[in-house]
Design an enzyme around this catalytic site. Structure first.
Site, mmCIF file in Angstrom:
data_model
loop_
_atom_site.group_PDB
_atom_site.id
_atom_site.type_symbol
_atom_site.label_atom_id
_atom_site.label_comp_id
_atom_site.label_asym_id
_atom_site.label_seq_id
_atom_site.Cartn_x
_atom_site.Cartn_y
_atom_site.Cartn_z
ATOM 1 N N CYS A 126 50.391 8.421 10.944
ATOM 2 C CA CYS A 126 50.043 8.249 12.363
ATOM 3 C C CYS A 126 48.553 7.927 12.388
ATOM 4 C CB CYS A 126 50.359 9.498 13.167
ATOM 5 S SG CYS A 126 52.098 9.995 13.093
ATOM 6 N N ALA A 142 46.250 5.387 13.654
ATOM 7 C CA ALA A 142 45.261 4.893 14.615
ATOM 8 C C ALA A 142 44.514 6.065 15.252
ATOM 9 C CB ALA A 142 45.950 4.055 15.683
ATOM 10 N N PRO A 143 43.223 5.888 15.555
ATOM 11 C CA PRO A 143 42.426 4.653 15.494
ATOM 12 C C PRO A 143 41.788 4.326 14.146
ATOM 13 C CG PRO A 143 41.124 6.387 16.488
ATOM 14 C CD PRO A 143 42.476 6.992 16.219
ATOM 15 N N LYS A 163 40.590 8.397 9.641
ATOM 16 C CA LYS A 163 41.027 9.036 8.401
ATOM 17 C C LYS A 163 41.470 7.988 7.375
ATOM 18 C CE LYS A 163 42.365 13.477 10.457
ATOM 19 N NZ LYS A 163 42.157 13.196 11.878
ATOM 20 N N ASP A 176 49.083 13.153 10.324
ATOM 21 C CA ASP A 176 48.220 13.647 11.402
ATOM 22 C C ASP A 176 49.062 13.575 12.671
ATOM 23 O OD1 ASP A 176 46.062 14.545 12.790
ATOM 24 O OD2 ASP A 176 44.907 12.695 12.675
ATOM 25 N N CYS A 192 45.316 18.401 15.734
ATOM 26 C CA CYS A 192 44.092 18.842 16.417
ATOM 27 C C CYS A 192 44.486 19.799 17.541
ATOM 28 C CB CYS A 192 43.284 17.658 16.936
ATOM 29 S SG CYS A 192 44.182 16.526 18.022
#
Length: 433
Positions: A252, A254-255, A258, A321, A374
């Site tokens: 996953c 974008a943006p 990482k 992520d 997050c």
């Protein structure tokens, strides 16, 4: 052009129409040429949304009767005025007079006396009107009740610290591209240009600037020497334990922060596939890779539908992520308090579990999958990993040996403000050989 009226309209688009603040600002800043004006509109929007629950509490105390639904923009305008008076430090005469005049641009000049009366009353009575933490915790800490209760339940010893950190201005963290420059050399270059910065202890490439700066003023930004990335997010690449020849998936992506950091950390990997389902966000990812002169196989796809994009080659490393409630990054995105709802958490939890189950067969035996969010909500973190491990005997949660974070049952949790980072959860899963 009244900047306060523009801010009130922007906040309406977030609160009433459900737009993200970033999307709402694109509309509101159109045609605003002066950088100072653009910055002031952003300040009013971010600050008012940051303190929205508290300001709304004050407004209810000062109004004799609620505003009509069609006059919600006047309510938002008053909140903008209250933010200036009690949090921004705007001189009262300017905060009141300019906010009152903004009613004209909203085509509601009739509201001038009302706006003036409410703001002047707040100026006089604010100390007596402030919400008390015991009686009105949601207003005092400026969080919606459901979110405050969830954080207090999940983090009974740290909940107040988390809420207070969410209401602070975020620091500007950056990452030096070690393929281009050593961190110390880049910091010396910053000093020569008059930008004060300090290295971050958590990562070998991170630093923060004392006073936020436009990224275009950073030496070498356009040439890929430096990127914006929170220190907590910079930890992901190191936790993957990247080695030369590894084939990597950023599921996953974008943006692209990482993805780029993985390439910078281990330039000798065999390749990296970067997935995302959102084409607009993929454009940002491609722009990031182009600026940094890094390569990746970029694919628009739903990561869970592996039959639509996977070529059959197993990956040595997978970064998931996962989409989440983003409750760890509220200080950067205060609109999260308005846009996220409690009923969304179970749906997110189901999506996270689906992604883990779909990607696990793509990992080589002996490989490593890094699960990250997050979020500070345990249901999206340890509970997801617990369920996954129960359903996949080949998976094992590896202990993360680090000098940061709080040890959870299966991973490590960074809470907002801890080591001056945003809130992140990391769990390392290895596949039995």
């Amino acid at each position: 052009m009244n900047l306060r009226a523009r801010a009130a309209k922007t906040i309406c688009r977030v609160v009433d129409a459900g737009l993200t603040l970033d999307a709402a600002l694109v509309q509101s800043l159109h045609g605003v040429e002066r950088a100072a004006d653009r910055g002031f509109i952003k300040e009013l929007c971010f600050g008012t949304l940051r303190w929205f629950d508290q300001l709304e509490f004050l407004l209810a105390r000062y109004l004799d009767r609620p505003l009509k639904q069609r006059d919600g923009d006047i309510g938002m305008l008053i909140l903008v005025g209250l933010y200036q008076l009690h949090h921004l430090g705007t001189p009262p005469h300017a905060a009141i007079s300019e906010t009152v005049e903004a009613t004209v641009e909203l085509d509601k000049a009739w509201a001038k006396p009302l706006v003036n009366a409410v703001l002047r009353r707040s100026q006089r009575e604010y100390q007596q009107s402030k919400p008390e933490p015991d009686r009105h915790p949601g207003a005092h800490y400026s969080h919606p009740a459901w979110l405050l209760d969830r954080i207090r339940s999940d983090w009974p010893e740290q909940w107040q610290t988390i809420l207070e950190a969410n209401n602070k201005r975020p620091p500007q963290h950056l990452r030096v591209n070690l393929l281009r420059s050593a961190r110390d050399s880049y910091l010396e270059e910053l000093e020569r240009t008059g930008i004060r910065a300090q290295p971050l202890d958590l990562t070998p490439c991170g630093f923060h600037v004392t006073e936020p700066v436009d990224v275009n003023d950073l030496p070498g930004f356009g040439d890929g020497y430096v990127s914006v990335q929170d220190a907590g997010a910079q930890l992901a690449a190191g936790l993957l334990d990247l080695q030369p020849g590894h084939l990597v998936l950023d599921a996953c992506a974008a943006p692209g922060g990482k993805t780029a950091h993985i390439r910078e950390t281990q330039p000798q990997i065999a390749g990296i596939t970067a997935l995302d389902a959102d084409e607009k966000r993929l454009t940002l990812l491609r722009d990031t890779l182009s600026r940094l002169a890094l390569d990746a196989t970029v694919i628009r796809a739903d990561a869970a539908k592996t039959d639509t994009w996977w070529d059959g080659r197993p990956f040595d490393r997978i970064l998931l992520d996962a989409p989440c409630s983003a409750t760890g990054v509220i200080r950067r995105h205060p609109d999260i308090k308005r846009l996220k709802l409690p009923e969304q958490v179970p749906a997110l939890q189901a999506s996270q579990a689906e992604l883990l189950a779909a990607l696990w067969p793509l990992l080589k035996p002996g490989g490593r999958l890094l699960y990250s969010t997050c979020s500070v909500v345990r249901d999206e973190n340890d509970r997801v990993i617990e369920t996954f491990l129960g359903n996949h005997p080949s998976a094992r949660a590896e202990a993360i040996q680090a000098g940061w974070g709080i040890a959870a049952e299966y991973g490590l949790q960074l809470l907002p403000g801890m080591d001056d980072t945003d809130g992140f959860y990391y769990a390392v899963l290895t596949k039995a050989s």
